[in-house]
Design a protein around this motif. Structure first.
Motif, PDB file in Angstrom:
ATOM      1  N   TYR A  21      -8.103  -8.040   0.320  1.00 36.92           N
ATOM      2  CA  TYR A  21      -6.945  -8.459   1.116  1.00 36.92           C
ATOM      3  C   TYR A  21      -6.032  -7.297   1.494  1.00 36.92           C
ATOM      4  CZ  TYR A  21      -8.581 -12.996  -0.351  1.00 36.92           C
ATOM      5  OH  TYR A  21      -9.360 -14.083  -0.601  1.00 36.92           O
ATOM      6  N   GLY A  22      -6.603  -6.329   2.183  1.00 39.11           N
ATOM      7  CA  GLY A  22      -5.828  -5.192   2.658  1.00 39.11           C
ATOM      8  C   GLY A  22      -6.651  -4.350   3.610  1.00 39.11           C
ATOM      9  N   THR A  23      -6.129  -3.197   3.944  1.00 40.17           N
ATOM     10  CA  THR A  23      -6.796  -2.274   4.856  1.00 40.17           C
ATOM     11  C   THR A  23      -7.030  -0.949   4.149  1.00 40.17           C
ATOM     12  OG1 THR A  23      -5.687  -3.295   6.734  1.00 40.17           O
ATOM     13  CG2 THR A  23      -6.650  -1.134   7.101  1.00 40.17           C
ATOM     14  N   LEU A  24      -8.267  -0.488   4.188  1.00 40.05           N
ATOM     15  CA  LEU A  24      -8.636   0.790   3.601  1.00 40.05           C
ATOM     16  C   LEU A  24      -8.821   1.784   4.736  1.00 40.05           C
ATOM     17  CD1 LEU A  24      -9.446   2.286   0.974  1.00 40.05           C
ATOM     18  CD2 LEU A  24     -11.793   1.624   1.472  1.00 40.05           C
ATOM     19  N   GLU A  25      -8.129   2.908   4.645  1.00 35.61           N
ATOM     20  CA  GLU A  25      -8.218   3.910   5.702  1.00 35.61           C
ATOM     21  C   GLU A  25      -8.367   5.298   5.104  1.00 35.61           C
ATOM     22  OE1 GLU A  25      -3.625   4.852   6.678  1.00 35.61           O
ATOM     23  OE2 GLU A  25      -4.446   3.041   7.569  1.00 35.61           O
ATOM     24  N   LYS A  26      -8.878   6.214   5.908  1.00 34.75           N
ATOM     25  CA  LYS A  26      -9.054   7.592   5.478  1.00 34.75           C
ATOM     26  C   LYS A  26      -7.830   8.397   5.865  1.00 34.75           C
ATOM     27  CE  LYS A  26     -11.883  11.659   6.168  1.00 34.75           C
ATOM     28  NZ  LYS A  26     -10.716  12.503   6.371  1.00 34.75           N
ATOM     29  N   ASP A  27      -7.301   9.133   4.911  1.00 37.12           N
ATOM     30  CA  ASP A  27      -6.217  10.062   5.165  1.00 37.12           C
ATOM     31  C   ASP A  27      -6.821  11.463   5.090  1.00 37.12           C
ATOM     32  OD1 ASP A  27      -3.599  10.691   5.738  1.00 37.12           O
ATOM     33  OD2 ASP A  27      -2.971  10.733   3.657  1.00 37.12           O
ATOM     34  N   ASP A  28      -6.026  12.497   5.072  1.00 40.65           N
ATOM     35  CA  ASP A  28      -6.542  13.863   5.062  1.00 40.65           C
ATOM     36  C   ASP A  28      -7.561  14.100   3.946  1.00 40.65           C
ATOM     37  OD1 ASP A  28      -4.994  14.561   7.249  1.00 40.65           O
ATOM     38  OD2 ASP A  28      -3.308  15.162   5.991  1.00 40.65           O
ATOM     39  N   ASN A  29      -7.156  13.989   2.707  1.00 36.35           N
ATOM     40  CA  ASN A  29      -8.046  14.247   1.574  1.00 36.35           C
ATOM     41  C   ASN A  29      -8.094  13.088   0.594  1.00 36.35           C
ATOM     42  OD1 ASN A  29      -8.812  16.859   2.362  1.00 36.35           O
ATOM     43  ND2 ASN A  29      -6.859  17.648   1.630  1.00 36.35           N
ATOM     44  N   SER A  30      -7.782  11.902   1.062  1.00 31.87           N
ATOM     45  CA  SER A  30      -7.797  10.745   0.175  1.00 31.87           C
ATOM     46  C   SER A  30      -8.041   9.483   0.992  1.00 31.87           C
ATOM     47  CB  SER A  30      -6.462  10.627  -0.569  1.00 31.87           C
ATOM     48  OG  SER A  30      -5.430  10.318   0.336  1.00 31.87           O
ATOM     49  N   LEU A  32      -6.392   5.595   1.679  1.00 30.87           N
ATOM     50  CA  LEU A  32      -5.147   4.842   1.554  1.00 30.87           C
ATOM     51  C   LEU A  32      -5.479   3.366   1.637  1.00 30.87           C
ATOM     52  CD1 LEU A  32      -2.877   6.886   3.976  1.00 30.87           C
ATOM     53  CD2 LEU A  32      -2.859   6.963   1.490  1.00 30.87           C
ATOM     54  N   PHE A  33      -4.911   2.587   0.736  1.00 30.12           N
ATOM     55  CA  PHE A  33      -5.099   1.137   0.772  1.00 30.12           C
ATOM     56  C   PHE A  33      -3.748   0.495   1.027  1.00 30.12           C
ATOM     57  CE2 PHE A  33      -5.718  -3.083  -1.214  1.00 30.12           C
ATOM     58  CZ  PHE A  33      -6.753  -3.507  -0.399  1.00 30.12           C
ATOM     59  N   HIS A  34      -3.664  -0.260   2.110  1.00 27.02           N
ATOM     60  CA  HIS A  34      -2.412  -0.916   2.490  1.00 27.02           C
ATOM     61  C   HIS A  34      -2.588  -2.414   2.292  1.00 27.02           C
ATOM     62  CE1 HIS A  34       0.684  -2.535   5.238  1.00 27.02           C
ATOM     63  NE2 HIS A  34       1.369  -1.504   4.769  1.00 27.02           N
ATOM     64  N   ASP A  35      -1.737  -3.006   1.469  1.00 30.18           N
ATOM     65  CA  ASP A  35      -1.760  -4.454   1.248  1.00 30.18           C
ATOM     66  C   ASP A  35      -0.325  -4.960   1.193  1.00 30.18           C
ATOM     67  OD1 ASP A  35      -0.933  -3.560  -1.215  1.00 30.18           O
ATOM     68  OD2 ASP A  35      -2.493  -4.546  -2.355  1.00 30.18           O
ATOM     69  N   LYS A  36      -0.127  -6.194   0.721  1.00 33.05           N
ATOM     70  CA  LYS A  36       1.214  -6.783   0.691  1.00 33.05           C
ATOM     71  C   LYS A  36       2.168  -6.029  -0.240  1.00 33.05           C
ATOM     72  CE  LYS A  36       0.040 -10.048  -2.905  1.00 33.05           C
ATOM     73  NZ  LYS A  36      -0.037 -11.409  -3.321  1.00 33.05           N
ATOM     74  N   ASN A  37       1.627  -5.232  -1.177  1.00 34.57           N
ATOM     75  CA  ASN A  37       2.457  -4.459  -2.110  1.00 34.57           C
ATOM     76  C   ASN A  37       2.841  -3.088  -1.575  1.00 34.57           C
ATOM     77  OD1 ASN A  37       2.329  -6.507  -4.068  1.00 34.57           O
ATOM     78  ND2 ASN A  37       0.307  -5.780  -4.674  1.00 34.57           N
ATOM     79  N   GLY A  38       2.278  -2.700  -0.441  1.00 37.25           N
ATOM     80  CA  GLY A  38       2.600  -1.400   0.144  1.00 37.25           C
ATOM     81  C   GLY A  38       1.379  -0.520   0.289  1.00 37.25           C
ATOM     82  N   LEU A  39       1.618   0.769   0.371  1.00 38.52           N
ATOM     83  CA  LEU A  39       0.585   1.766   0.589  1.00 38.52           C
ATOM     84  C   LEU A  39       0.244   2.455  -0.725  1.00 38.52           C
ATOM     85  CD1 LEU A  39      -0.908   2.888   3.072  1.00 38.52           C
ATOM     86  CD2 LEU A  39       0.812   4.659   3.188  1.00 38.52           C
ATOM     87  N   THR A  40      -1.049   2.461  -1.085  1.00 39.23           N
ATOM     88  CA  THR A  40      -1.498   3.057  -2.332  1.00 39.23           C
ATOM     89  C   THR A  40      -2.516   4.149  -2.043  1.00 39.23           C
ATOM     90  OG1 THR A  40      -1.254   0.913  -3.432  1.00 39.23           O
ATOM     91  CG2 THR A  40      -2.556   2.588  -4.574  1.00 39.23           C
ATOM     92  N   PRO A  41      -2.222   5.415  -2.385  1.00 43.08           N
ATOM     93  CA  PRO A  41      -3.222   6.478  -2.200  1.00 43.08           C
ATOM     94  C   PRO A  41      -4.295   6.396  -3.283  1.00 43.08           C
ATOM     95  CG  PRO A  41      -1.202   7.387  -3.084  1.00 43.08           C
ATOM     96  CD  PRO A  41      -0.947   5.923  -2.847  1.00 43.08           C
TER      97      PRO A  41
END
Length: 66
Positions: A21-30, A32-41
């Motif tokens: 239940y969120g969005t997983l995306e690629k950042d520079d060297n990590s 990022l998972f964005h869900d209802k709790n916010g952004l988690t590296p």
């Protein structure tokens, strides 16, 4: 390339990570998972396997507003 002395041992890494239940995306060297709790590296050098549960979306590049 990083010096191998700075990389964690395989035994010290997380064996798996389950995301839903969120969005997983690629950042520079990590990742990022964005869900209802916010952004988690998520440090990609610490995870062996990522399980994607229901409601998970993947993106190629960072598109979410920070």
């Amino acid at each position: 390339m990083k010096d191998l002395h700075y990389l964690p041992r395989f035994a010290d890494r997380w064996s798996h990570l389950y995301l839903e239940y969120g969005t997983l995306e690629k950042d520079d060297n990590s990742l990022l998972f964005h869900d209802k709790n916010g952004l988690t590296p998520i440090p990609i050098d610490q995870v062996n396997l990522v399980f994607l549960g229901p409601g998970t979306k993947l993106t190629q590049s960072s598109t979410l507003a920070r």
